[in-house]
Enzyme design. Structure first.
Site, PDB file in Angstrom:
ATOM      1  CD  GLU A  21      -1.414  -3.559 -42.901  1.00  0.00           C
ATOM      2  OE1 GLU A  21      -0.211  -3.397 -43.126  1.00  0.00           O
ATOM      3  OE2 GLU A  21      -1.891  -4.632 -42.494  1.00  0.00           O
ATOM      4  CG  ASN A  66       3.264  -8.150 -39.636  1.00  0.00           C
ATOM      5  OD1 ASN A  66       3.642  -9.079 -38.921  1.00  0.00           O
ATOM      6  ND2 ASN A  66       2.089  -8.158 -40.268  1.00  0.00           N
ATOM      7  CG  HIS A  68      -2.376  -8.110 -40.276  1.00  0.00           C
ATOM      8  ND1 HIS A  68      -2.669  -8.910 -41.351  1.00  0.00           N
ATOM      9  CD2 HIS A  68      -1.341  -7.329 -40.657  1.00  0.00           C
ATOM     10  CE1 HIS A  68      -1.830  -8.619 -42.344  1.00  0.00           C
ATOM     11  NE2 HIS A  68      -1.014  -7.653 -41.939  1.00  0.00           N
ATOM     12  N   GLY A 110       0.986  -7.987 -49.483  1.00  0.00           N
ATOM     13  CA  GLY A 110       1.740  -9.135 -49.983  1.00  0.00           C
ATOM     14  C   GLY A 110       1.486  -9.437 -51.453  1.00  0.00           C
ATOM     15  CB  SER A 143       2.928  -3.946 -51.833  1.00  0.00           C
ATOM     16  OG  SER A 143       2.283  -5.212 -51.841  1.00  0.00           O
ATOM     17  CD  GLU A 198      -1.422 -11.541 -43.650  1.00  0.00           C
ATOM     18  OE1 GLU A 198      -0.660 -11.755 -42.699  1.00  0.00           O
ATOM     19  OE2 GLU A 198      -1.059 -10.992 -44.715  1.00  0.00           O
ATOM     20  CE  LYS A 252       2.462  -9.915 -43.743  1.00  0.00           C
ATOM     21  NZ  LYS A 252       1.498  -9.874 -44.792  1.00  0.00           N
TER      22      LYS A 252
HETATM   23  C1  PEP Z   1       1.507  -6.384 -43.641  1.00  0.00           C
HETATM   24  O1  PEP Z   1       1.775  -7.516 -43.339  1.00  0.00           O
HETATM   25  O2  PEP Z   1       0.936  -5.700 -42.802  1.00  0.00           O
HETATM   26  C2  PEP Z   1       1.878  -5.877 -44.969  1.00  0.00           C
HETATM   27  C3  PEP Z   1       1.569  -4.657 -45.282  1.00  0.00           C
HETATM   28  O3  PEP Z   1       2.559  -6.751 -45.792  1.00  0.00           O
HETATM   29  P1  PEP Z   1       3.334  -6.383 -47.172  1.00  0.00           P
HETATM   30  O4  PEP Z   1       4.180  -5.175 -46.889  1.00  0.00           O
HETATM   31  O5  PEP Z   1       4.139  -7.597 -47.494  1.00  0.00           O
HETATM   32  O6  PEP Z   1       2.283  -6.091 -48.188  1.00  0.00           O
END
Ligand code: PEP
Length: 251
Positions: free
Chosen positions: A165, A9, A95, A171, A210, A97, A11
């Site tokens: 998640e 992803n 997601h 992040g 992460s 976000e 983003k």
């Molecule tokens: C994500 O954007 O779904 C995500 C898991 O980001 P990151 O791996 O940077 O934590």
């Protein structure tokens, strides 16, 4: 066995200069065993070009969000049909976000999942608790409610993926422990099985938060973890491919 999926992803990252990253992923993938699916979800501005570069390779593409409707007066939004028209086959839905920055409720996420089905896209439906909810011991309640209300009943006859998640791990560099991930993934599998029978047993369950080359093998080895949704580490071909390699070497 559920075929795993390693999904990137991007983003709101990437310009045409990032297309070399896609070329590197395509060529790296060719030398890795074909035991898992590999997906990148670039920003919508690059989706057509990324799909073209992916071409007939094993790399597939997806959108990061879609509108519930097929067309209309929704300035700035993108329909699932438009994502499919760009050569994509997946779309990330719900997601955290999107849920937090755009106030997306479970009902909106469910409507977007319906839109994905209508356009023949596979939705990756995201669920996850905040730190506050985890500390209040509400993780399983939050996940259960999101699963119940974000996945429409029509999913019984459709292909879909669920991504767990934990919001506090996205992040932030904080990774959920294998024990925390296993607890939630086992619960998601149980609930999907109860609701959708064998169809629920066959849905890929991704962990996201992460995930990096250094922690991927341990997380991907868990019984009900069938891949990863990767943000930051998907922006470096080497790291993304190392996660894919860790996934297939577990099999
Ligand atoms: C994500 O954007 O779904 C995500 C898991 O980001 P990151 O791996 O940077 O934590």
């Amino acid at each position: 066995m559920v075929r795993p999926l390693i999904a990137g992803n991007w983003k709101m990252n990437g310009t045409h200069r990032s297309l070399d990253l896609v070329r590197d992923v395509v060529s790296g993938l060719a030398s890795l065993e074909d035991k898992a699916d590999c997906l990148v979800c670039p920003p919508a501005t690059l989706l057509g070009q990324v799909s073209q570069i992916a071409g007939e390779s094993r790399l597939v593409t997806g959108g990061q969000d879609c509108h519930a409707e097929e067309s209309g007066a929704h300035t700035g939004d993108i329909a699932a049909e438009m994502i499919a028209d760009m050569g994509a086959t997946y779309v990330i839905i719900g997601h955290s976000e999107r849920r937090s920055d755009h106030g997306e409720s479970d009902a909106i996420v469910a409507a977007k999942a319906e839109a994905a089905f209508r356009a023949d896209l596979v939705p990756i439906i995201c669920v996850g608790e905040t730190l506050e909810e985890r500390e209040a011991d509400k993780t399983i309640d939050v996940i259960s409610s999101q699963l119940k209300n974000s996945i429409p009943d029509s999913a019984a006859n459709q292909t879909f993926v669920v991504a767990y998640e934990p919001v506090w791990a996205i992040g932030t560099g904080k990774v959920a422990t294998p024990g925390q991930v296993a607890e939630v993934h086992d619960e998601i599998r149980k609930q999907l099985s109860q609701r959708f029978g064998s169809h629920g047993d066959e849905r890929p369950l991704l962990y996201g938060g992460s995930m990096k080359p250094g922690n991927a093998a341990e997380l991907l080895a868990l019984e009900n973890v069938n891949g990863g949704l990767i943000g930051g580490a998907s922006l470096k071909a080497e790291d993304f491919l190392a996660i894919y390699a860790a996934c297939v070497s577990n099999l």
